[in-house]
Design a protein around this motif. Structure first.
Motif, PDB file in Angstrom:
ATOM      1  N   VAL A   1     -29.500 -11.353 -28.454  1.00 24.00           N
ATOM      2  CA  VAL A   1     -28.095 -11.092 -28.178  1.00 24.00           C
ATOM      3  C   VAL A   1     -27.467 -12.398 -27.712  1.00 24.00           C
ATOM      4  O   VAL A   1     -28.108 -13.205 -27.027  1.00 24.00           O
ATOM      5  N   ALA A   2     -26.240 -12.638 -28.123  1.00 26.27           N
ATOM      6  CA  ALA A   2     -25.464 -13.784 -27.654  1.00 26.27           C
ATOM      7  C   ALA A   2     -24.335 -13.268 -26.778  1.00 26.27           C
ATOM      8  O   ALA A   2     -23.677 -12.276 -27.119  1.00 26.27           O
ATOM      9  N   VAL A   3     -24.129 -13.922 -25.647  1.00 25.69           N
ATOM     10  CA  VAL A   3     -23.141 -13.469 -24.671  1.00 25.69           C
ATOM     11  C   VAL A   3     -22.174 -14.606 -24.365  1.00 25.69           C
ATOM     12  O   VAL A   3     -22.603 -15.712 -24.027  1.00 25.69           O
ATOM     13  N   PHE A   4     -20.878 -14.334 -24.498  1.00 23.17           N
ATOM     14  CA  PHE A   4     -19.859 -15.270 -24.032  1.00 23.17           C
ATOM     15  C   PHE A   4     -19.500 -14.843 -22.617  1.00 23.17           C
ATOM     16  O   PHE A   4     -19.016 -13.719 -22.399  1.00 23.17           O
ATOM     17  N   SER A   5     -19.764 -15.741 -21.674  1.00 23.11           N
ATOM     18  CA  SER A   5     -19.658 -15.364 -20.262  1.00 23.11           C
ATOM     19  C   SER A   5     -18.999 -16.475 -19.469  1.00 23.11           C
ATOM     20  O   SER A   5     -19.124 -17.655 -19.800  1.00 23.11           O
ATOM     21  N   ASP A   6     -18.280 -16.079 -18.426  1.00 27.70           N
ATOM     22  CA  ASP A   6     -17.582 -17.012 -17.546  1.00 27.70           C
ATOM     23  C   ASP A   6     -18.143 -16.821 -16.139  1.00 27.70           C
ATOM     24  O   ASP A   6     -18.183 -15.698 -15.640  1.00 27.70           O
ATOM     25  N   PRO A   7     -18.587 -17.897 -15.478  1.00 25.67           N
ATOM     26  CA  PRO A   7     -19.155 -17.742 -14.137  1.00 25.67           C
ATOM     27  C   PRO A   7     -18.171 -17.248 -13.094  1.00 25.67           C
ATOM     28  O   PRO A   7     -18.580 -16.844 -12.002  1.00 25.67           O
ATOM     29  N   GLY A   8     -16.875 -17.227 -13.425  1.00 28.81           N
ATOM     30  CA  GLY A   8     -15.902 -16.675 -12.498  1.00 28.81           C
ATOM     31  C   GLY A   8     -15.584 -15.214 -12.751  1.00 28.81           C
ATOM     32  O   GLY A   8     -14.743 -14.632 -12.065  1.00 28.81           O
ATOM     33  N   CYS A   9     -16.275 -14.598 -13.695  1.00 34.22           N
ATOM     34  CA  CYS A   9     -15.972 -13.239 -14.144  1.00 34.22           C
ATOM     35  C   CYS A   9     -16.856 -12.221 -13.428  1.00 34.22           C
ATOM     36  O   CYS A   9     -18.087 -12.284 -13.517  1.00 34.22           O
ATOM     37  N   GLY A  10     -16.233 -11.262 -12.740  1.00 32.53           N
ATOM     38  CA  GLY A  10     -16.976 -10.261 -11.985  1.00 32.53           C
ATOM     39  C   GLY A  10     -17.838  -9.363 -12.847  1.00 32.53           C
ATOM     40  O   GLY A  10     -19.002  -9.092 -12.530  1.00 32.53           O
ATOM     41  N   TYR A  11     -17.278  -8.876 -13.962  1.00 34.12           N
ATOM     42  CA  TYR A  11     -18.061  -8.020 -14.843  1.00 34.12           C
ATOM     43  C   TYR A  11     -19.186  -8.798 -15.521  1.00 34.12           C
ATOM     44  O   TYR A  11     -20.214  -8.220 -15.887  1.00 34.12           O
ATOM     45  N   CYS A  12     -19.004 -10.111 -15.702  1.00 30.81           N
ATOM     46  CA  CYS A  12     -20.097 -10.927 -16.248  1.00 30.81           C
ATOM     47  C   CYS A  12     -21.274 -10.943 -15.290  1.00 30.81           C
ATOM     48  O   CYS A  12     -22.435 -10.899 -15.713  1.00 30.81           O
ATOM     49  N   ARG A  13     -21.003 -10.990 -13.995  1.00 29.16           N
ATOM     50  CA  ARG A  13     -22.086 -10.964 -13.012  1.00 29.16           C
ATOM     51  C   ARG A  13     -22.798  -9.620 -13.037  1.00 29.16           C
ATOM     52  O   ARG A  13     -24.025  -9.548 -12.931  1.00 29.16           O
ATOM     53  N   GLN A  14     -22.031  -8.540 -13.169  1.00 33.13           N
ATOM     54  CA  GLN A  14     -22.661  -7.224 -13.273  1.00 33.13           C
ATOM     55  C   GLN A  14     -23.514  -7.127 -14.535  1.00 33.13           C
ATOM     56  O   GLN A  14     -24.626  -6.571 -14.512  1.00 33.13           O
ATOM     57  N   LEU A  15     -23.008  -7.669 -15.635  1.00 34.94           N
ATOM     58  CA  LEU A  15     -23.768  -7.651 -16.882  1.00 34.94           C
ATOM     59  C   LEU A  15     -25.049  -8.465 -16.747  1.00 34.94           C
ATOM     60  O   LEU A  15     -26.109  -8.054 -17.231  1.00 34.94           O
ATOM     61  N   GLU A  16     -24.979  -9.603 -16.090  1.00 33.20           N
ATOM     62  CA  GLU A  16     -26.154 -10.452 -15.939  1.00 33.20           C
ATOM     63  C   GLU A  16     -27.276  -9.718 -15.205  1.00 33.20           C
ATOM     64  O   GLU A  16     -28.457  -9.876 -15.549  1.00 33.20           O
ATOM     65  N   ALA A  17     -26.912  -8.908 -14.217  1.00 30.19           N
ATOM     66  CA  ALA A  17     -27.921  -8.121 -13.498  1.00 30.19           C
ATOM     67  C   ALA A  17     -28.590  -7.118 -14.436  1.00 30.19           C
ATOM     68  O   ALA A  17     -29.798  -6.865 -14.333  1.00 30.19           O
ATOM     69  N   GLU A  18     -27.827  -6.548 -15.355  1.00 28.61           N
ATOM     70  CA  GLU A  18     -28.402  -5.603 -16.322  1.00 28.61           C
ATOM     71  C   GLU A  18     -29.283  -6.344 -17.328  1.00 28.61           C
ATOM     72  O   GLU A  18     -30.378  -5.874 -17.680  1.00 28.61           O
TER      73      GLU A  18
END
Length: 262
Positions: free
Chosen positions: A131-148
């Motif tokens: 899977v490829a993920v476009f993510s921003d370190p300032g993004c709250g939902y990105c942090r939640q996704l990273e935990a998953e």
């Protein structure tokens, strides 16, 4: 607070176009440009919600309270009274007033053509599922996704850092001695000690932003699966597992799902 504001009435594009020059909007732009020098803020437009502005960063939009510009709301606003997507017409207007049909908004991609050298790649187990993920370190939902994502086995995760909320932290993470460690420490624990904010290394952040625009990534997180389909927004572990299984069956003609995104 801003999530509740999203349920209010949003102004039409005509009303925004006719709005007079707004001193508060100008001040907000100055504040945002000073706080995030790596991001190109192009416009702040007043809304019918007092003190809340529609802020454009070239092709990306966020909703910001002028009194607390530290917080950005990314994603789509929905009018629950009229049952209308209020963000889509504004994005279409910016694209040249050409309406985009939902089925055409996110065509499948050629996953094997992604420039994976510009991503932070983590391999777990046999790494066969990708899977490829476009993510921003300032993004709250990105942090939640990273935990998953951290709970998955037998998967390879390619993370493209994008600077929708500023370039400084993505660059500091990429330039770290161990960028994978720097990324995971920040996203999972809020720990910035491994980052190198003044390293000045050669980084792909600008290329990632250009790639995101080419792929019509309008917010984070956005996930691309091995079959070419995509998911816009946060999904939990069960959905991640289901999509990985589905993607392993082969390419699709077209598939897009939308979940939560800040």
């Amino acid at each position: 607070m801003l999530l509740t504001l999203a349920l209010g009435v949003w102004p039409t594009s005509q009303a925004l176009a006719q709005a007079p020059i707004d001193a508060e909007a100008a001040r907000l732009l100055v504040t945002l440009r000073q706080a995030h020098p790596g991001t190109q803020f192009t416009e702040a437009a007043r809304t019918d919600i007092p003190g809340v502005y529609e802020v454009w960063m070239q092709g990306n939009v966020a909703y910001v309270a002028a009194t607390t510009p530290r917080y950005f709301l990314f994603g789509r606003l929905f009018d629950t009274q009229d049952m209308r997507d209020l963000t889509a017409p504004r994005i279409a207007q910016r694209a040249g007033d050409v309406p985009v049909a939902p089925e055409d908004a996110a065509p499948p991609i050629a996953f094997d053509r992604l420039p994976l050298a510009d991503a932070i790649t983590v391999r777990r187990g046999n790494g066969q599922r990708q899977v490829a993920v476009f993510s921003d370190p300032g993004c709250g939902y990105c942090r939640q996704l990273e935990a998953e994502l951290a709970t998955l086995d037998d998967v390879t995760i390619h993370t493209f850092l994008v600077p929708f909320q500023g370039e400084a932290r993505p660059v500091a993470i990429w330039c770290a001695a161990d960028r994978t460690q720097a990324w995971q420490q920040w996203m999972l624990h809020g720990d910035a000690r491994a980052q190198r904010p003044s390293a000045g290394c050669d980084h792909p952040v600008a290329r990632n932003l250009a790639l995101a625009r080419a792929l019509r990534v309008q917010g984070t997180p956005t996930l691309f699966w091995a079959d070419g389909s995509r998911t816009d927004g946060y999904v939990d572990r069960s959905e991640l597992q289901a999509r990985l299984v589905r993607a392993s069956t082969g390419p699709v003609a077209g598939s897009t799902t939308t979940e939560r995104r800040p």
